[in-house]
Design an enzyme around this catalytic site. Structure first.
Site, PDB file in Angstrom:
ATOM      1  N   PHE A 187     -30.562 -38.273-119.976  1.00 43.25           N
ATOM      2  CA  PHE A 187     -29.976 -37.891-118.517  1.00 43.25           C
ATOM      3  C   PHE A 187     -28.202 -37.741-119.035  1.00 43.25           C
ATOM      4  CE2 PHE A 187     -34.570 -38.233-117.153  1.00 43.25           C
ATOM      5  CZ  PHE A 187     -34.815 -36.948-117.105  1.00 43.25           C
ATOM      6  N   ASP A 188     -28.321 -39.093-119.292  1.00 40.00           N
ATOM      7  CA  ASP A 188     -26.697 -39.457-120.415  1.00 40.00           C
ATOM      8  C   ASP A 188     -25.673 -37.851-120.993  1.00 40.00           C
ATOM      9  OD1 ASP A 188     -25.482 -41.518-118.966  1.00 40.00           O
ATOM     10  OD2 ASP A 188     -26.182 -42.758-120.472  1.00 40.00           O
ATOM     11  N   VAL A 189     -26.663 -37.049-121.557  1.00 41.86           N
ATOM     12  CA  VAL A 189     -26.539 -36.177-122.533  1.00 41.86           C
ATOM     13  C   VAL A 189     -26.303 -35.158-122.209  1.00 41.86           C
ATOM     14  CG1 VAL A 189     -27.254 -34.824-124.980  1.00 41.86           C
ATOM     15  CG2 VAL A 189     -27.339 -37.443-124.491  1.00 41.86           C
TER      16      VAL A 189
END
Length: 381
Positions: A166-168
């Site tokens: 989810f960071d990406v």
């Protein structure tokens, strides 16, 4: 040839993963990215092992193409330099806790007064409302969003994804938002604030599972490597290793059966259409496995791909790169020269007229500090 974002200046006040990943993509596409770090540097500089020449490969993987300046925003002179950078920038991106930059005169309202055309991108964990004070880490979001409830064996515990997915995803959403806001600014002259949060990126990224709940009132559950709506769409055993088979429509399933030497199975009413295959997967699976176990995974891969059936071996990372090489995708490029040359993954987008570039290696802390300070102090620049 210049990249598509040539002439765009990005003031990068982000750190860790989502923001730096976004600004690396912008730098690849030609933007001038100035990475503003605290005196101790981006946290990922210390996230090791693994390392390359004593430098964290985590940091190396998301910071190419940038120039670094170390600024202590609690210092008046450094804070003044940071505000000047924000005044000159086309884009400012930050992932401080909501309001964290305001005390330095670097909040959105302050920056846009001096720079009305600024595209000001903020990445948070849970937004700027009731979740503003909750720290935003990918693992937390994997848990809170429900992703972990979908990952793992049905009878085992929930698992996180193997990457900070989810960071990406939020980094990609930030890039999309920034590019859209730049398009609007080019047509209207108006800048704006772009807000991205990890939880919203997660919920939209759960796609069919999110829709199952939002539109169907169904709470999905984990099924290991199986798919709730398609079969076969999972690893199946062969003579040596498991092979992912993704026969996602009726035509692909028929081709699969033909290659396996069981064409009559595709005509069986229990298996002829996807809905029936999914409902009768426990009866169908052994029919497929009985044939698959007569050859190796690599043998079936070549035969099935030639017939148009999506499939693939389950590789380790080195195998993934090897497969990309086989497909002539040139997955590794070198950024920088000489002792500073670093192998890195290729930017995922190819442009026919404005290719991406890999000119600058990931910077050392404050590597470009002197030249940037000089430039910021030149009122005629």
């Amino acid at each position: 040839m210049k990249g598509p974002l040539d002439g765009v200046l990005v003031a990068d006040f982000s750190r860790i993963l989502a923001g730096p990943y976004a600004t690396m993509l912008l730098a690849d596409m030609g933007a001038e990215v100035i990475k503003v770090e605290g005196p101790r540097g981006d946290d990922t500089r210390t996230w090791m092992p693994p390392v390359r020449d004593g430098v964290s490969t985590y940091y190396l993987g998301i910071n190419r193409g940038k120039r670094s300046i170390a600024l202590d925003l609690r210092d008046d002179a450094d804070a003044t330099a940071a505000r000047e950078l924000a005044r000159r920038a086309d884009v400012l991106i930050e992932n401080f806790k909501p309001g964290g930059l305001e005390r330095f005169g670097l909040g959105y309202d302050d920056v846009r007064k001096a720079n009305p055309g600024i595209v000001y991108a903020s990445i948070t964990g849970f937004g700027t409302g009731a979740g503003r004070d909750v720290p935003g880490y990918d693992l937390m979001v994997q848990a809170i969003s429900g992703l972990m409830s979908l990952t793992g064996d049905p009878d085992g515990p929930p698992y996180r994804a193997g990457i900070s997915v989810f960071d990406v995803m939020a980094g990609n959403h930030a890039v999309i938002g920034i590019l859209a806001a730049l398009r609007h600014r080019d047509s209207s002259g108006q800048g704006q604030r772009v807000e991205v949060n990890l939880l919203s990126s997660a919920l939209t990224g759960l796609v069919n599972h999110s829709s199952a709940y939002a539109a169907g009132g169904v709470v999905p559950y984990r099924m290991g490597n199986a798919h709730p709506s398609v079969f076969p769409y999972e690893p199946l055993p062969t003579k040596d290793n498991d092979l992912i088979i993704s026969a996602a429509n009726d035509g692909q399933f028929r081709k699969l059966c033909e290659v396996l030497g069981i064409p009559d199975v595709a005509d069986d009413p229990r298996y002829a259409i996807n809905a029936n295959r999914t409902a009768n997967r426990e009866e169908l699976r052994p029919l497929l496995v009985d044939r698959l176990t007569t050859r190796s995974a690599v043998e079936w891969f070549d035969l099935l791909v030639a017939a148009g059936v999506p499939c693939g071996p389950i590789n380790t990372i080195d195998g993934g790169f090897a497969m990309a090489e086989r497909f002539e995708l040139d997955p590794i490029v070198t950024v920088g020269d000489g002792d500073r040359a670093v192998p890195t993954t290729r930017h995922p987008i190819r442009f026919s007229q404005t290719p991406v570039s890999y000119a600058l290696p990931p910077p050392e802390l404050d590597e470009h500090g002197d030249e940037i300070r000089k430039w910021l102090g030149d009122k005629d620049a």
